[in-house]
Design an enzyme around this catalytic site. Structure first.
Site, PDB file in Angstrom:
ATOM      1  N   GLY A 240       0.816  -1.200   0.000  1.00 58.78           N
ATOM      2  CA  GLY A 240       0.000   0.000   0.000  1.00 58.78           C
ATOM      3  C   GLY A 240       0.852   1.252   0.000  1.00 58.78           C
ATOM      4  O   GLY A 240       2.001   1.250  -0.461  1.00 58.78           O
ATOM      5  N   GLY A 245       2.674   2.343   5.459  1.00 59.47           N
ATOM      6  CA  GLY A 245       3.777   1.396   5.599  1.00 59.47           C
ATOM      7  C   GLY A 245       4.786   1.834   6.639  1.00 59.47           C
ATOM      8  O   GLY A 245       5.322   1.018   7.399  1.00 59.47           O
ATOM      9  N   GLU A 262       5.732  -3.506   0.781  1.00 55.69           N
ATOM     10  CA  GLU A 262       5.822  -3.118  -0.628  1.00 55.69           C
ATOM     11  C   GLU A 262       4.969  -1.871  -0.790  1.00 55.69           C
ATOM     12  O   GLU A 262       3.743  -1.935  -0.757  1.00 55.69           O
ATOM     13  CB  GLU A 262       5.338  -4.259  -1.529  1.00 55.69           C
ATOM     14  N   CYS A 296       1.780  -0.162  -8.013  1.00 51.15           N
ATOM     15  CA  CYS A 296       2.941   0.519  -7.429  1.00 51.15           C
ATOM     16  C   CYS A 296       4.112   0.570  -8.391  1.00 51.15           C
ATOM     17  O   CYS A 296       4.966   1.454  -8.273  1.00 51.15           O
ATOM     18  CB  CYS A 296       3.363  -0.182  -6.135  1.00 51.15           C
ATOM     19  N   GLU A 397       3.381   9.841  -6.325  1.00 43.59           N
ATOM     20  CA  GLU A 397       2.628   8.749  -6.930  1.00 43.59           C
ATOM     21  C   GLU A 397       1.190   9.193  -7.181  1.00 43.59           C
ATOM     22  O   GLU A 397       0.503   9.645  -6.262  1.00 43.59           O
ATOM     23  CB  GLU A 397       2.650   7.532  -6.011  1.00 43.59           C
TER      24      GLU A 397
END
Length: 510
Positions: A240, A245, A262, A296, A397
């Site tokens: 996520g 994270g 990840e 991702c 992102e």
């Protein structure tokens, strides 16, 4: 059970159990039931039970009791491998149900969903094979000693999967966690819980003992936080965003539990001018727009050699404009919706930010209108050209069907731009020069590099990133071993007894 409901194409979505799976029992959650939305229609088509903190505690304690009982941990490895292979058979037997559920739940075109999850069984069979192939290591210790290593499972593993690839992301860690003898509590994304619930049912049918796999849909701030902070959880796996994270890394570090994370990415795609323009354009489109860019490792940052930059941008814009947007349940659809209205609005806001920063809109840029699906969360494939690496759209992102194009002069500048990022998950190189491919790959600071391709994965290949893209790896021996602790066993083989204090000490302590 839910009643079967119609997908956007009129076909039936299979019924699934909607309660929590704890200790082999389907139970009601204490949380407010979670509505499940079809992103192609914008309509809620079912609800599932939601776990609260107490439900999570129940699931973890059940998993811990099951682990301590030895019913799975102490099962002979050949028997454990056999059950995991039977689980893989069950997944293949329910494949149509799985890909229809996943498409209805996250909006990914069914052709993409099929291509991805028809490979799921490979992850279970590969890790079952690793279990059977695993060997101890003998260490050449000085003196009359035989020293070797062995491994033992961690205990309870928490897996928190994301909405974009619910089955694949869960399975990449579930397979090695089970193979190495751990018990698992799986919390799927609250947006896409259905295939995880079906996965639990398939595991039961395959003979996986009750309590080995527990499935607890729930909200991240309540169920997710309770799971990763639980003192009995020995490893947390999360896919996520970077900030969640980071919080999980802190929570697990407090008790010295393991974590595989990840996280986000802004994958650079380095396109050199020895690549045919049409090949570059099609490759960039594949890297950037598959899954509506909600991956991702999406190739969202295109670094294009200046000598043919305009040609590639123009060709890519034509490819993007021709992509068929529509009902993800139809085989003809090439691009489906993003996951939610909130995501759609956020992505459109990022596009506006890029234009305000000075980017040029080369293709797309708007919400897409799909006949018959006025409530769907669709966005046109978007190309933002003439971007600099300092712009927010080049550094943050976006997680949608948006790519940015940045020119470079030579190999050194391409590598410098590629590595100038907070992220370091994936990257790609497009070139016909094999020496350049290896040379540039060795200089890229990312966990994965593709050459003349993108998005490829395999159960034997380690998957993960560096910097803000996370820690740890999924896939290969790297992942398999990280679900275990290693122990060193030292056996004295000398014929005489130990008598350190009986005379003059001549032994070496180290």
């Amino acid at each position: 059970m839910t009643a079967p409901v119609c997908a956007a194409d009129g076909d039936l979505i299979p019924a699934v159990r909607t309660g929590l799976l704890i200790g082999g029992q389907v139970v009601d959650g204490r949380g407010e039931p979670i509505p499940v939305t079809n992103p192609a229609t914008g309509e809620v088509f079912t609800t599932v039970a939601a776990a609260d903190e107490q439900d999570v505690d129940d699931a973890v304690r059940c998993a811990q009791e099951t682990f301590q009982s030895g019913v799975w941990r102490d099962l002979p490895i050949h028997d454990r491998a056999r059950l995991i292979n039977r689980f893989a058979d069950g997944i293949e037997g329910r494949m149509k149900d799985l890909y229809r559920l996943e498409t209805a739940n996250n909006g990914r075109p069914i052709t993409e969903t099929k291509a991805q999850i028809t490979r799921l069984a490979e992850w279970y069979r590969y890790n079952a094979a690793l279990l059977l192939a695993d060997r101890s290591s003998v260490i050449p210790m000085r003196g009359d000693y035989h020293t070797y290593t062995s491994r033992f499972p961690l205990g309870v593993v928490a897996i928190l999967s994301s909405f974009n690839h619910p089955m694949m992301i869960a399975s990449k860690s579930l397979a090695p966690a089970l193979a190495t003898g751990n018990t698992v509590v799986l919390k799927p994304s609250e947006q896409t819980p259905l295939t995880a619930l079906l996965l639990g049912e398939i595991a039961q049918d395959a003979g996986i003992p009750d309590g080995v796999l527990n499935v607890v849909p729930g909200l991240g701030p309540s169920a997710g936080a309770a799971l990763v902070e639980h003192p009995l959880v020995k490893k947390a796996v999360f896919t996520g965003g970077t900030e969640p994270g980071r919080a999980i890394a802190v929570a697990t570090a407090r008790r010295f539990a393991k974590a595989t994370l990840e996280l986000g990415g802004k994958s650079p795609v380095l396109i050199f001018d020895d690549t045919p323009v049409d090949v570059a354009a099609r490759g960039a489109a594949f890297g950037g727009f598959i899954g509506a860019g909600q991956t991702c490792i999406a190739g969202s940052r295109l670094l294009i050699q200046r000598s043919f930059y305009n040609d590639v941008v123009e060709a890519l814009s034509k490819v993007a404009s021709a992509i068929r947007i529509g009902d993800p349940a139809l085989e003809t659809t090439q691009l489906g919706p993003v996951i939610s209205r909130r995501a759609q609005e956020r992505i459109l806001g990022c596009i506006r930010t890029g234009l305000d920063e000075g980017a040029r809109l080369a293709a797309g840029g708007h919400a897409a209108q799909v006949p018959g699906l006025p409530g769907g969360f669709f966005i046109e494939p978007t190309v933002l050209a003439d971007v600099t690496n300092s712009m927010r759209v080049a550094r943050e992102e976006i997680f949608g069907p948006v790519v940015v194009a940045i020119p470079f002069e030579d190999e050194d500048e391409a590598v410098a731009l590629a590595n100038d990022s907070d992220f370091g998950l994936g990257s790609a190189i497009w070139t016909r020069d094999v020496a350049r491919a290896h040379r540039v790959a060795s200089r890229l600071e990312t966990g994965m590099v593709w050459v003349n391709d993108h998005h490829r994965l395999d159960p034997s290949s380690p998957w993960g990133g560096v910097r803000d893209s996370g820690v740890g790896r999924e896939g290969g021996w790297e992942s398999f071993n990280d679900f275990t602790h290693v122990r060193a066993v030292t056996v004295r083989t000398a014929p005489d007894d130990v008598d350190w204090y009986g005379g003059i000490a001549t032994d070496r302590l180290n």
